[in-house]
Design a protein around this motif. Structure first.
Motif, short mmCIF file in Angstrom:
data_model
loop_
_atom_site.label_atom_id
_atom_site.label_comp_id
_atom_site.label_asym_id
_atom_site.label_seq_id
_atom_site.Cartn_x
_atom_site.Cartn_y
_atom_site.Cartn_z
N SER A 19 -36.47 31.06 -32.91
CA SER A 19 -36.04 30.34 -34.03
C SER A 19 -36.72 28.82 -34.48
CB SER A 19 -34.32 30.23 -34.03
OG SER A 19 -34.21 29.41 -33.02
N SER A 20 -37.27 28.47 -33.24
CA SER A 20 -38.02 27.23 -33.65
C SER A 20 -38.97 27.10 -32.61
CB SER A 20 -36.87 25.93 -33.24
OG SER A 20 -36.44 25.82 -31.97
N ILE A 22 -41.77 26.34 -29.99
CA ILE A 22 -43.03 27.23 -29.41
C ILE A 22 -43.04 28.60 -29.77
CG2 ILE A 22 -44.27 27.85 -27.37
CD1 ILE A 22 -43.31 25.10 -26.03
N ARG A 43 -29.56 31.52 -33.55
CA ARG A 43 -29.78 31.02 -34.94
C ARG A 43 -30.49 32.40 -35.53
NH1 ARG A 43 -31.98 25.37 -34.61
NH2 ARG A 43 -33.01 26.32 -32.77
N TYR A 159 -32.74 21.64 -15.09
CA TYR A 159 -33.83 22.29 -15.89
C TYR A 159 -35.18 22.60 -14.82
CZ TYR A 159 -37.75 22.66 -19.69
OH TYR A 159 -38.59 23.13 -20.25
N THR A 194 -40.80 19.65 -30.14
CA THR A 194 -40.27 20.79 -30.69
C THR A 194 -38.72 20.43 -30.86
OG1 THR A 194 -39.38 21.60 -28.55
CG2 THR A 194 -41.61 22.32 -29.22
P1 NDP Z 1 -37.01 24.69 -29.04
O1 NDP Z 1 -35.74 24.13 -28.91
O2 NDP Z 1 -37.59 24.08 -30.42
O3 NDP Z 1 -36.86 26.04 -28.78
C1 NDP Z 1 -36.01 26.92 -28.01
C2 NDP Z 1 -35.74 28.40 -28.62
O4 NDP Z 1 -34.81 28.91 -27.51
C3 NDP Z 1 -34.78 28.06 -29.83
O5 NDP Z 1 -35.41 29.34 -30.66
C4 NDP Z 1 -33.57 28.42 -29.59
O6 NDP Z 1 -32.82 29.39 -30.35
C5 NDP Z 1 -33.83 29.32 -28.19
N1 NDP Z 1 -32.84 29.66 -27.41
C6 NDP Z 1 -31.81 28.73 -26.58
N2 NDP Z 1 -30.84 29.13 -25.82
C7 NDP Z 1 -30.93 30.47 -26.33
C8 NDP Z 1 -30.30 31.65 -25.75
N3 NDP Z 1 -29.31 31.46 -24.86
N4 NDP Z 1 -30.50 32.95 -26.36
C9 NDP Z 1 -31.75 33.32 -26.99
N5 NDP Z 1 -32.37 32.14 -27.49
C10 NDP Z 1 -32.05 30.80 -27.07
O7 NDP Z 1 -37.72 24.31 -27.81
P2 NDP Z 1 -39.32 24.60 -27.21
O8 NDP Z 1 -39.97 25.22 -28.21
O9 NDP Z 1 -39.97 23.39 -26.66
O10 NDP Z 1 -38.73 25.59 -25.98
C11 NDP Z 1 -39.36 26.87 -25.65
C12 NDP Z 1 -39.71 26.88 -24.41
O11 NDP Z 1 -40.72 25.93 -23.86
C13 NDP Z 1 -38.36 26.68 -23.39
O12 NDP Z 1 -38.48 27.54 -22.35
C14 NDP Z 1 -38.68 25.44 -22.89
O13 NDP Z 1 -37.99 25.20 -21.76
C15 NDP Z 1 -40.18 25.44 -22.86
N6 NDP Z 1 -40.64 23.76 -22.63
C16 NDP Z 1 -40.73 23.11 -23.55
C17 NDP Z 1 -41.21 21.90 -23.40
C18 NDP Z 1 -41.06 20.68 -24.53
O14 NDP Z 1 -41.55 19.46 -24.32
N7 NDP Z 1 -40.70 21.06 -25.52
C19 NDP Z 1 -41.93 21.36 -22.11
C20 NDP Z 1 -42.03 22.33 -21.18
C21 NDP Z 1 -41.25 23.65 -21.35
P3 NDP Z 1 -31.01 29.24 -30.62
O15 NDP Z 1 -30.79 27.81 -30.19
O16 NDP Z 1 -31.06 29.57 -32.10
O17 NDP Z 1 -30.61 30.26 -29.91
#
Ligand code: NDP
Length: 265
Positions: A19-20, A22, A43, A159, A194
């Motif tokens: 939904s958002s 990566i 979402r 985390y 993000t």
């Molecule tokens: P975002 O917050 O943009 O995306 C996170 C996504 O995970 C959203 O689509 C959210 O959707 C989804 N999500 C969260 N909880 C759940 C759940 N219980 N079930 C299904 N979907 C879920 O962050 P990023 O794109 O940054 O995160 C993507 C990955 O990258 C994660 O694993 C994060 O740990 C990792 N990462 C990110 C970093 C950064 O600096 N941004 C650095 C290192 C790793 P919704 O809320 O609609 O469910």
């Protein structure tokens, strides 16, 4: 007779956390290569909007509610996605969120919820999808980890521990999947712009940044874009049969410094 059957041109993709950030950028990048994409997150309306955009650009996309903290929801998502698009060839496990806290201040139930999403949530997908991949003797399972795995920073709650655990789980999977044709890969982002961490407040983030700087993190302020990680994931899953890109770490490049003459060629 080739050593490996090549990958099919059309490879159904399941994305957890689409939904958002990566996950969403990866959905767009893989659909541009002609792969159908199933978008899952809580979402679901954001997933539906992205699916419509992909379809209007000529791609194939499907959206469905997904909560990786719920085994029934994972099962329903995978079943619906595979019915709509075909058996999963690629899974991108990127669902996650971040709560800043010191370990001793974090409520244990909250700590458990973080581990549930970042570790057990991935295993729920593995358990649901990998047996089918083993039966088909091919498939890519990409786990989005973090550069904090094995390298924790203060005030990041559960985390870093959960990301370290998911990397250990992936290492075990490499041994268990050897010779099955199924490739499990870790993609480790550094700081990426993000939705993650954006719901925090100045009171919370201030001490976080102070402590990070004290311990030598945040050496420069540049951040990656979600599309940078999507490119890395595309490279991992596009590796030809016979090659397995097992670990990929992507870091933001520091801004090029001006030279003494004032140019930064
Ligand atoms: P975002 O917050 O943009 O995306 C996170 C996504 O995970 C959203 O689509 C959210 O959707 C989804 N999500 C969260 N909880 C759940 C759940 N219980 N079930 C299904 N979907 C879920 O962050 P990023 O794109 O940054 O995160 C993507 C990955 O990258 C994660 O694993 C994060 O740990 C990792 N990462 C990110 C970093 C950064 O600096 N941004 C650095 C290192 C790793 P919704 O809320 O609609 O469910």
């Amino acid at each position: 007779m080739p050593r490996f059957e090549p990958h099919p041109d059309r490879r159904p993709v399941l994305i957890a956390g689409a939904s958002s950030g990566i996950g969403a950028a990866t959905a767009e990048a893989l659909s541009e290569l002609g792969h159908p994409v199933a978008l899952g997150a809580r979402r679901v309306e954001q997933c539906e909007a992205l699916a419509s955009k992909i379809v209007s650009n000529g791609g194939e996309a499907f959206a469905h509610h997904l909560d990786v903290a719920d085994t029934g929801s994972v099962d329903a998502f995978v079943t619906a996605a595979e019915t709509a698009l075909g058996a999963a060839e690629i899974v991108v496990s990127g669902a996650g969120d971040l709560s800043f806290s010191q370990i001793h201040e974090m409520d244990p139930d909250h700590f458990l919820r973080q581990v549930d999403v970042h570790l057990v949530g991935v295993q729920r997908l593995v358990h649901r999808v990998i047996p089918g991949m083993i039966a088909r003797q091919r498939g890519d399972f990409v786990i989005i980890s973090s550069d904090t795995a094995g390298n924790p920073r203060p005030r990041m709650g559960a985390y870093p521990a959960a990301k370290s655990a998911v990397e250990t789980m992936a290492q075990q999977m490499w041994m268990e999947l050897e010779g099955t044709g199924v490739r499990a890969s870790l993609v480790r982002p550094g700081p990426t712009m993000t939705g993650m961490g954006l719901d925090t407040t100045a009171e919370v983030i201030g001490p976080v940044l102070e402590d990070w700087s004290k311990w030598g993190f945040a050496r420069h302020p540049e951040m990656l874009r979600a599309a940078n990680l999507a490119s890395a994931i595309v490279a991992v899953v596009s590796a030809p049969r016979g090659a397995h890109i097992a670990v990929t770490e992507v870091q933001p490049e520091a801004r090029v410094q001006a030279t003494a003459a004032g140019s930064n060629r």
